[in-house]
Design a protein around this motif. Structure first.
Motif, PDB file in Angstrom:
ATOM      1  N   LEU A   1      -5.380   2.849   7.497  1.00 12.85           N
ATOM      2  CA  LEU A   1      -6.227   3.897   8.315  1.00 12.85           C
ATOM      3  C   LEU A   1      -7.189   3.668   7.244  1.00 12.85           C
ATOM      4  CD1 LEU A   1      -6.660   5.246  10.360  1.00 12.85           C
ATOM      5  CD2 LEU A   1      -5.935   7.051   9.707  1.00 12.85           C
ATOM      6  N   ASP A   2      -7.056   3.829   6.174  1.00 10.25           N
ATOM      7  CA  ASP A   2      -7.790   3.434   5.365  1.00 10.25           C
ATOM      8  C   ASP A   2      -9.448   2.129   5.356  1.00 10.25           C
ATOM      9  OD1 ASP A   2      -7.633   6.047   4.207  1.00 10.25           O
ATOM     10  OD2 ASP A   2      -7.013   5.385   2.342  1.00 10.25           O
ATOM     11  N   LEU A   3      -8.293   1.083   5.723  1.00  7.22           N
ATOM     12  CA  LEU A   3      -8.822   0.027   5.465  1.00  7.22           C
ATOM     13  C   LEU A   3      -9.312  -0.455   7.309  1.00  7.22           C
ATOM     14  CD1 LEU A   3      -5.526  -2.090   5.072  1.00  7.22           C
ATOM     15  CD2 LEU A   3      -7.800  -1.530   3.545  1.00  7.22           C
ATOM     16  N   GLY A   4      -8.379   0.429   8.287  1.00  7.10           N
ATOM     17  CA  GLY A   4      -9.465  -0.012   9.059  1.00  7.10           C
ATOM     18  C   GLY A   4     -10.846   1.045   9.360  1.00  7.10           C
TER      19      GLY A   4
ATOM     20  N   ILE B   1     -13.479  -5.655   3.242  1.00  8.79           N
ATOM     21  CA  ILE B   1     -12.144  -4.273   3.855  1.00  8.79           C
ATOM     22  C   ILE B   1     -11.288  -4.201   2.694  1.00  8.79           C
ATOM     23  CG2 ILE B   1     -10.484  -3.961   5.534  1.00  8.79           C
ATOM     24  CD1 ILE B   1     -12.253  -5.567   8.010  1.00  8.79           C
ATOM     25  N   GLY B   2     -11.027  -5.310   2.260  1.00  3.91           N
ATOM     26  CA  GLY B   2     -10.327  -4.608   0.826  1.00  3.91           C
ATOM     27  C   GLY B   2     -10.560  -4.424  -0.208  1.00  3.91           C
ATOM     28  N   GLY B   3     -11.565  -3.926   0.259  1.00  4.55           N
ATOM     29  CA  GLY B   3     -12.478  -3.371  -1.441  1.00  4.55           C
ATOM     30  C   GLY B   3     -11.960  -2.036  -1.525  1.00  4.55           C
ATOM     31  N   PRO B   4     -12.659  -1.214  -3.047  1.00  6.26           N
ATOM     32  CA  PRO B   4     -11.726   0.254  -3.138  1.00  6.26           C
ATOM     33  C   PRO B   4     -12.580   1.175  -2.262  1.00  6.26           C
ATOM     34  CG  PRO B   4     -13.243  -1.435  -4.800  1.00  6.26           C
ATOM     35  CD  PRO B   4     -12.963  -1.594  -3.823  1.00  6.26           C
ATOM     36  N   ARG B   5     -12.314   2.026  -1.153  1.00  2.00           N
ATOM     37  CA  ARG B   5     -12.651   2.142  -0.819  1.00  2.00           C
ATOM     38  C   ARG B   5     -11.830   4.492  -1.045  1.00  2.00           C
ATOM     39  NH1 ARG B   5     -15.281  -0.433   0.188  1.00  2.00           N
ATOM     40  NH2 ARG B   5     -15.791  -1.749   1.478  1.00  2.00           N
ATOM     41  N   LEU B   6     -12.241   4.605  -2.216  1.00  2.00           N
ATOM     42  CA  LEU B   6     -11.935   5.890  -2.116  1.00  2.00           C
ATOM     43  C   LEU B   6     -12.524   7.465  -2.305  1.00  2.00           C
ATOM     44  CD1 LEU B   6     -11.420   5.321  -6.351  1.00  2.00           C
ATOM     45  CD2 LEU B   6      -9.711   5.366  -4.495  1.00  2.00           C
ATOM     46  N   GLY B   7     -11.488   7.744  -1.261  1.00  2.00           N
ATOM     47  CA  GLY B   7     -12.504   8.774  -0.389  1.00  2.00           C
ATOM     48  C   GLY B   7     -12.786   8.973   1.298  1.00  2.00           C
ATOM     49  N   LEU B   8     -12.821   7.750   1.600  1.00  2.00           N
ATOM     50  CA  LEU B   8     -13.467   6.811   2.642  1.00  2.00           C
ATOM     51  C   LEU B   8     -12.654   8.030   4.183  1.00  2.00           C
ATOM     52  CD1 LEU B   8     -15.813   5.643   3.914  1.00  2.00           C
ATOM     53  CD2 LEU B   8     -13.680   4.011   4.360  1.00  2.00           C
ATOM     54  N   ARG B   9     -11.645   8.378   4.695  1.00  2.00           N
ATOM     55  CA  ARG B   9     -10.717   9.126   5.075  1.00  2.00           C
ATOM     56  C   ARG B   9     -11.521  10.324   4.647  1.00  2.00           C
ATOM     57  NH1 ARG B   9      -4.930  10.257   4.591  1.00  2.00           N
ATOM     58  NH2 ARG B   9      -5.261   8.565   3.482  1.00  2.00           N
ATOM     59  N   GLN B  10     -11.618  11.181   3.870  1.00  2.00           N
ATOM     60  CA  GLN B  10     -11.502  12.985   4.182  1.00  2.00           C
ATOM     61  C   GLN B  10     -12.945  13.013   4.087  1.00  2.00           C
ATOM     62  OE1 GLN B  10      -9.368  14.439   2.906  1.00  2.00           O
ATOM     63  NE2 GLN B  10     -11.063  16.194   3.763  1.00  2.00           N
TER      64      GLN B  10
END
Length: 266
Positions: free
Chosen positions: A30-33, A88-97
């Motif tokens: 989901l984070d990737l999405g 999309i494959g890069g770091p996405r720390l905390g995006l969902r939150q």
């Protein structure tokens, strides 16, 4: 209360939210999405456009959405089109939150604080404005049921829902198999959504491929070790056979001498 139209990242998150548990389905993918959904939303806003398998900024003007504008600024700083799969494959720390907190501020969800095993603090999210969630789901259901090409926003949402594995969450069991298949087919109705959805799946497959590559050398090492271990065993078997042959020859010579001695004494 929240506005009637949500962004695609928000819609994807609302689709993934399980009303029974207050958690999101497929949290890792989901984070990737969500990262991919930002690209689709920026494209619909006319800020970026596909350039082959890359994403190019065509209008760096802010959209007014802080989270989208942050992504747009990062893309602008790249200076040249970036491959969708790399973004999309890069770091996405905390995006969902970040999006969950945003939906809470908009009154779309309500955070429920709890503890796991009476010790670890946890937060679950319950949808409060369920009418919007039902409308989002109804758009997908209509596109799947009628087979009519949906609008670009719905097609992109369907493509991302399929890419992150929400099909089994939305349409579970054997009875949902045909709906899951039609959900996958909707990916072709929006070029940008299709590009991003395929990038999401490519990132997931790449992670799986790396894990398989790690396992293969380990298996090869095990086979080599087994081969080295079998060589001494084979050598010991040869020595044993030689000793047995030598013993048999010695016994035969002893029998021959015993048979000859009486004739000499006679």
């Amino acid at each position: 209360m929240g506005r009637s139209r949500r962004t695609i990242p928000e819609e994807l998150l609302l689709l993934a939210l399980d009303p029974a548990t207050g958690t999101t389905a497929q949290p890792q993918s989901l984070d990737l999405g969500l990262a991919g959904a930002q690209l689709v939303e920026l494209a619909l806003a006319g800020r970026i456009a596909p350039d082959g398998d890359r994403i190019a900024v065509v209008l760096p003007r802010p959209t007014g959405d802080p989270t989208l504008d942050s992504a747009l600024e990062l893309l602008r700083r790249r200076g040249s089109p970036v491959r969708a799969v790399h973004w999309i494959g890069g770091p996405r720390l905390g995006l969902r939150q970040t999006y969950l907190t945003h939906l809470e501020r908009c009154g779309m969800v309500h955070a429920v604080e709890n503890q796991m095993c009476g010790v670890l603090p946890t937060t679950r999210y319950q949808a409060t404005e369920t009418a919007v969630s039902r409308q989002i789901r109804a758009r997908l259901d209509t596109a799947i049921r009628t087979g009519t090409p949906p609008d670009a926003r719905t097609a992109a949402l369907a493509a991302l829902a399929h890419a992150v594995g929400l099909g089994k969450h939305l349409y579970p069991g054997n009875e949902g198999r045909s709906s899951r298949s039609r959900l996958r087919d909707l990916i072709r109705h929006d070029p940008m959504g299709g590009l991003v959805a395929h990038a999401v799946m490519d990132v997931q497959n790449g992670v799986a491929g790396q894990a398989a590559a790690v396992r293969r050398p380990q298996q090869g090492t095990a086979r080599k070790t087994t081969g080295r271990a079998s060589a001494p065993a084979a050598a010991m078997a040869v020595v044993g056979q030689s000793q047995q042959i030598s013993g048999d020859q010695t016994r035969r010579r002893g029998v021959t001498r015993a048979a000859v001695r009486p004739s000499l004494s006679h």
